[in-house]
Scaffold this motif. Structure first.
Motif, PDB file in Angstrom:
ATOM      1  N   GLN A 147       0.831  -1.216   0.000  1.00 49.19           N
ATOM      2  CA  GLN A 147       0.000   0.000   0.000  1.00 49.19           C
ATOM      3  C   GLN A 147       0.860   1.259   0.000  1.00 49.19           C
ATOM      4  O   GLN A 147       0.541   2.228  -0.691  1.00 49.19           O
ATOM      5  CB  GLN A 147      -0.948  -0.006   1.190  1.00 49.19           C
ATOM      6  N   ALA A 148       1.930   1.252   0.750  1.00 54.50           N
ATOM      7  CA  ALA A 148       2.820   2.422   0.788  1.00 54.50           C
ATOM      8  C   ALA A 148       3.470   2.652  -0.577  1.00 54.50           C
ATOM      9  O   ALA A 148       3.592   3.790  -1.031  1.00 54.50           O
ATOM     10  CB  ALA A 148       3.880   2.246   1.862  1.00 54.50           C
ATOM     11  N   ILE A 149       3.880   1.566  -1.227  1.00 56.30           N
ATOM     12  CA  ILE A 149       4.514   1.700  -2.543  1.00 56.30           C
ATOM     13  C   ILE A 149       3.478   2.126  -3.585  1.00 56.30           C
ATOM     14  O   ILE A 149       3.760   2.975  -4.434  1.00 56.30           O
ATOM     15  CB  ILE A 149       5.260   0.406  -2.930  1.00 56.30           C
ATOM     16  N   GLU A 150       2.267   1.586  -3.482  1.00 48.17           N
ATOM     17  CA  GLU A 150       1.205   1.996  -4.410  1.00 48.17           C
ATOM     18  C   GLU A 150       0.919   3.493  -4.303  1.00 48.17           C
ATOM     19  O   GLU A 150       0.620   4.136  -5.303  1.00 48.17           O
ATOM     20  CB  GLU A 150      -0.083   1.212  -4.126  1.00 48.17           C
ATOM     21  N   SER A 151       1.014   4.021  -3.082  1.00 46.53           N
ATOM     22  CA  SER A 151       0.749   5.458  -2.898  1.00 46.53           C
ATOM     23  C   SER A 151       2.023   6.291  -3.042  1.00 46.53           C
ATOM     24  O   SER A 151       1.995   7.502  -2.811  1.00 46.53           O
ATOM     25  CB  SER A 151       0.084   5.707  -1.550  1.00 46.53           C
ATOM     26  N   HIS A 152       3.130   5.631  -3.406  1.00 39.38           N
ATOM     27  CA  HIS A 152       4.426   6.288  -3.615  1.00 39.38           C
ATOM     28  C   HIS A 152       4.884   7.066  -2.375  1.00 39.38           C
ATOM     29  O   HIS A 152       5.461   8.138  -2.481  1.00 39.38           O
ATOM     30  CB  HIS A 152       4.395   7.187  -4.863  1.00 39.38           C
ATOM     31  N   ASP A 153       4.634   6.448  -1.206  1.00 35.87           N
ATOM     32  CA  ASP A 153       4.997   7.052   0.076  1.00 35.87           C
ATOM     33  C   ASP A 153       6.241   6.338   0.614  1.00 35.87           C
ATOM     34  O   ASP A 153       6.138   5.291   1.277  1.00 35.87           O
ATOM     35  CB  ASP A 153       3.826   6.936   1.054  1.00 35.87           C
ATOM     36  N   ALA A 154       7.410   6.888   0.330  1.00 37.54           N
ATOM     37  CA  ALA A 154       8.679   6.248   0.690  1.00 37.54           C
ATOM     38  C   ALA A 154       8.835   6.081   2.205  1.00 37.54           C
ATOM     39  O   ALA A 154       9.295   5.033   2.664  1.00 37.54           O
ATOM     40  CB  ALA A 154       9.851   7.039   0.117  1.00 37.54           C
ATOM     41  N   LYS A 155       8.472   7.088   2.972  1.00 37.35           N
ATOM     42  CA  LYS A 155       8.626   6.997   4.431  1.00 37.35           C
ATOM     43  C   LYS A 155       7.727   5.906   5.013  1.00 37.35           C
ATOM     44  O   LYS A 155       8.141   5.149   5.881  1.00 37.35           O
ATOM     45  CB  LYS A 155       8.336   8.342   5.081  1.00 37.35           C
ATOM     46  N   ARG A 156       6.506   5.833   4.530  1.00 37.46           N
ATOM     47  CA  ARG A 156       5.593   4.790   5.004  1.00 37.46           C
ATOM     48  C   ARG A 156       6.084   3.406   4.572  1.00 37.46           C
ATOM     49  O   ARG A 156       5.975   2.428   5.322  1.00 37.46           O
ATOM     50  CB  ARG A 156       4.183   5.061   4.488  1.00 37.46           C
ATOM     51  N   ALA A 157       6.641   3.302   3.373  1.00 37.99           N
ATOM     52  CA  ALA A 157       7.189   2.028   2.892  1.00 37.99           C
ATOM     53  C   ALA A 157       8.362   1.592   3.767  1.00 37.99           C
ATOM     54  O   ALA A 157       8.472   0.418   4.132  1.00 37.99           O
ATOM     55  CB  ALA A 157       7.624   2.151   1.435  1.00 37.99           C
TER      56      ALA A 157
END
Length: 181
Positions: A147-157
């Protein structure tokens, strides 16, 4: 083969096996055996965390729709294989390889691939020691990474990956302490 040092090519003299070709296979085997030692497991996990932190950061920034489809596919494979230890381990590691591929950094992808054998060794030991291993936790952790990668959220990933691999580290540490592996 000449690019990786197994063969030597000499104009006018032909192609020959390099003198050090035996060393080519010996080094990775020695390295792999070293990383399978019980006292090196913490170093392996630390290296894997550091490597995969870079991988998920780049994957979150660079993943294409095609990359995301591949990551989702291996995530579905893990869900389908959760009751088969061998298939689940393969799907789990394939998910991580797909993340590395999505980083679009061939060096990082190759480094993770080099860790495949010692990581698989410890995954199998952990699953064997735990008996009926509950892959539902791993599935949820992978979902958070996806989900983090799908939303392109590096910190969350990074946070999701860290939680996932720290969980693995805690399990292995407990099993090593209890001398179950």
């Amino acid at each position: 083969l000449s690019l990786i040092g197994l063969l030597g090519v000499s104009p006018g003299r032909g192609t020959h096996v390099s003198v050090a070709s035996g060393e080519f296979l010996a080094k990775p085997l020695r390295w792999g055996m070293l990383m399978m030692q019980r006292d090196r497991i913490h170093e392996l996990i630390e290296a894997r965390i550091a490597l995969e932190q870079a991988i998920v950061t780049m994957a979150a920034e660079r993943a294409t729709e095609e990359d995301l489809q591949e990551i989702r596919r291996y995530h579905r494979h893990l869900k389908a294989a959760k009751n088969s230890r061998k298939r689940a381990i393969q799907a789990d590691f394939s998910f991580h390889i797909a993340l590395a591929k999505a980083s679009h950094n061939n060096v990082l992808s190759k480094l993770l691939a080099e860790l495949r054998q010692p990581v698989r060794h410890w995954m199998e030991k952990k699953a064997s020691a735990l008996g009926e291993y509950d892959y539902d936790v791993v599935i949820k952790q992978h979902e958070a990474i996806l989900q983090a990668i799908e939303s392109h959220d590096a910190k969350r990933a990074q946070a999701a990956l860290s939680k996932h691999l720290e969980s693995v580290k805690e399990q292995l540490t407990a099993l090593l302490t209890e001398k179950k592996i």
